[in-house]
Design an enzyme around this catalytic site. Structure first.
Site, PDB file in Angstrom:
ATOM      1  N   HIS A  94       0.788  -1.473  -0.659  1.00 56.23           N
ATOM      2  CA  HIS A  94       0.006   0.199  -0.244  1.00 56.23           C
ATOM      3  C   HIS A  94       0.868   1.092   0.009  1.00 56.23           C
ATOM      4  O   HIS A  94       0.246   2.645   0.635  1.00 56.23           O
ATOM      5  CB  HIS A  94      -0.923  -0.017   1.510  1.00 56.23           C
TER       6      HIS A  94
ATOM      7  N   HIS B 221      -9.491   2.217   0.583  1.00 54.37           N
ATOM      8  CA  HIS B 221      -9.340   0.592   1.296  1.00 54.37           C
ATOM      9  C   HIS B 221     -10.637   0.714   2.000  1.00 54.37           C
ATOM     10  O   HIS B 221     -10.549   1.232   4.168  1.00 54.37           O
ATOM     11  CB  HIS B 221      -8.517   0.866   2.275  1.00 54.37           C
TER      12      HIS B 221
ATOM     13  N   GLU C 271     -11.573  -3.882  -2.258  1.00 55.39           N
ATOM     14  CA  GLU C 271     -10.902  -2.891  -3.083  1.00 55.39           C
ATOM     15  C   GLU C 271     -10.643  -3.116  -4.795  1.00 55.39           C
ATOM     16  O   GLU C 271      -9.686  -3.855  -5.086  1.00 55.39           O
ATOM     17  CB  GLU C 271      -9.285  -2.610  -2.513  1.00 55.39           C
TER      18      GLU C 271
HETATM   19  C1  BGC Z   1      -4.368  -6.632   1.952  1.00 55.32           C
HETATM   20  C2  BGC Z   1      -4.773  -7.102   3.093  1.00 55.32           C
HETATM   21  C3  BGC Z   1      -3.757  -6.156   4.515  1.00 55.32           C
HETATM   22  C4  BGC Z   1      -4.705  -5.052   4.867  1.00 55.32           C
HETATM   23  C5  BGC Z   1      -4.675  -3.784   4.880  1.00 55.32           C
HETATM   24  C6  BGC Z   1      -6.173  -5.674   2.068  1.00 55.32           C
HETATM   25  O1  BGC Z   1      -5.694  -4.552   0.790  1.00 55.32           O
HETATM   26  O2  BGC Z   1      -4.986  -6.662   1.135  1.00 55.32           O
HETATM   27  O3  BGC Z   1      -3.779  -8.496   2.927  1.00 55.32           O
HETATM   28  O4  BGC Z   1      -3.782  -7.099   5.270  1.00 55.32           O
HETATM   29  O5  BGC Z   1      -5.019  -4.821   3.270  1.00 55.32           O
HETATM   30  O6  BGC Z   1      -6.107  -3.077   5.328  1.00 55.32           O
END
Ligand code: BGC
Length: 389
Positions: free
Chosen positions: A142, A215, A353
């Site tokens: 991310h 998210h 997402e």
């Molecule tokens: C991921 C997860 C991660 C989470 C974090 C998601 O987009 O796929 O693996 O732990 O985001 O909040």
């Protein structure tokens, strides 16, 4: 005679006046319908003295969305239940303090690259780039240590019948290890049909990689129950199996005959604990990219539908993106308590997402996430709410 014409004149004036005041009332009414004001309030102060704001967008139906310029976080988002009651359907906090812990990306804009890049490494035009391995010291996740979820964006409210918030951010060349000055714009628009549209665009001055998403953690019961009873449909015949670091193996696997088959409405709880399924074990539940069935490639099309039968809330996700990460909050662990004093245990919310495939920069067979200086990155994702009785 004189009196009669005087009376006629006076009557005429009264009628004219009442017509024009009726007209201006109509106009005012029209204005109050067409212009939904955006309220700006303080969201809190950082330890270094900087401040963050919160913008409240409302539509005429009563849907309300609060967005802060910190990380572009959608901190509050209401949707109607089958009795017409609007309640908050996302996880989050009432003020900035809760977001400084920091939580696992609640409601935030994710960038420069959403999801994982193996070992934080990738090659572009012959040059090797190294990014932070901020996910268990193994992979990049991310956008890195300070991703777009942890920066202050410039906000511009746009009032109207469909109020919008335009957020812009300049991600500097080298920031978090990514090449190129990237000018990013995200516009959140609260539409008349109870949908929130997210338009993403970006340009760069050097070849770079990009994969932006939002998210938000949804709980359509308005945090009354967990999400295991939510019924999910994904318009996807294939998904991406992962390795133990949750990096796609490169295989595009058919969902048919597996607990990853959401091609018809399926309750999340049905397959999420199927320990016989190696992929469920690796993800600790669902934490995978589903490859969306598309006709054209990048048309705006229905990707996912979620229904909570108890409340009657239904959410549809439409996107121009080729994939969607369906994550069932497997890493929530009850350590966070959010709005209204509600505790967030494992699998209390789900994320959908919209995205390009994780680790695309290292997997040549995946659709490209490269952005060149003469190109404009443009994607759209819509979350639309309605009711099933
Ligand atoms: C991921 C997860 C991660 C989470 C974090 C998601 O987009 O796929 O693996 O732990 O985001 O909040």
């Amino acid at each position: 005679m004189k009196i009669k014409s005087f009376l006629t004149l006076a009557l005429g004036i009264v009628i004219l006046q009442s017509c024009s005041s009726k007209k201006s009332e109509d106009n005012q009414q029209k204005d109050s319908v067409t212009v939904n004001k955006i309220e700006k309030t303080s969201f809190g102060t950082f330890p270094d003295g900087r401040t963050a704001d919160s913008y409240t967008l409302k539509n005429a139906n009563g849907m309300e969305v609060k967005i802060t310029n910190y990380g572009g976080v959608v901190s509050h988002w209401t949707a109607p239940d089958k009795d017409g009651k609007y309640e908050d359907i996302v996880l989050g906090f009432d003020s900035l303090a809760g977001y400084l812990t920091p939580p696992p990306y609640f409601g935030a804009i994710i960038g420069r690259y959403g999801n994982r890049i193996a070992k934080g490494k990738f090659k572009l035009e012959g040059k090797e780039y190294a990014l932070a391995t901020n996910n268990n010291n193994l992979n990049h996740l991310h956008g890195g240590v300070v991703g777009y979820d942890k920066v202050l964006w410039t906000a511009e409210p746009i009032e109207g019948e469909e109020p919008a918030l335009k957020l812009t951010y300049l991600s500097k060349d080298g920031e978090e290890g990514y090449p190129g000055n990237l000018n990013v714009t995200v516009i959140y628009t609260l539409q008349k049909d109870n949908s929130l549209k997210m338009d993403y665009s970006a340009t760069t001055d050097k070849t770079t990689i990009i994969n932006l998403t939002n998210h938000s953690y949804f709980n359509l019961s308005a945090s009354k129950n967990n999400i295991l009873d939510h019924e999910v449909t994904l318009n996807a015949d294939r998904f991406l199996p992962v390795d133990k670091g949750l990096i796609p193996t490169g295989e595009l696997r058919a969902v048919k005959g597996t607990v990853f088959d959401f091609t018809s409405p399926t309750v999340i709880g049905k397959g999420i604990n199927d320990e016989k399924d190696e992929q469920i074990k690796l993800g600790g539940g669902y934490d995978h990219a589903w490859i969306l069935n598309k006709k054209e490639g990048n048309e705006l099309s229905l990707a996912a539908t979620v229904v909570d039968k108890t409340s009657g809330r239904k959410m549809e996700v439409l996107t121009t993106e080729p994939a969607i990460q369906f994550y069932t909050g497997n890493f929530l662990d009850g350590k966070l308590t959010g709005k209204g004093g509600v505790n967030y245990p494992k699998r209390f919310a789900l994320c959908l997402e919209s995205e390009h495939y994780p680790d695309s920069p290292n997997q040549a067979a995946f659709p490209t996430t490269v952005l060149k200086p003469n190109e404009t990155y443009k994607t759209t994702t819509i979350y639309k709410f309605s009711v099933v009785k």
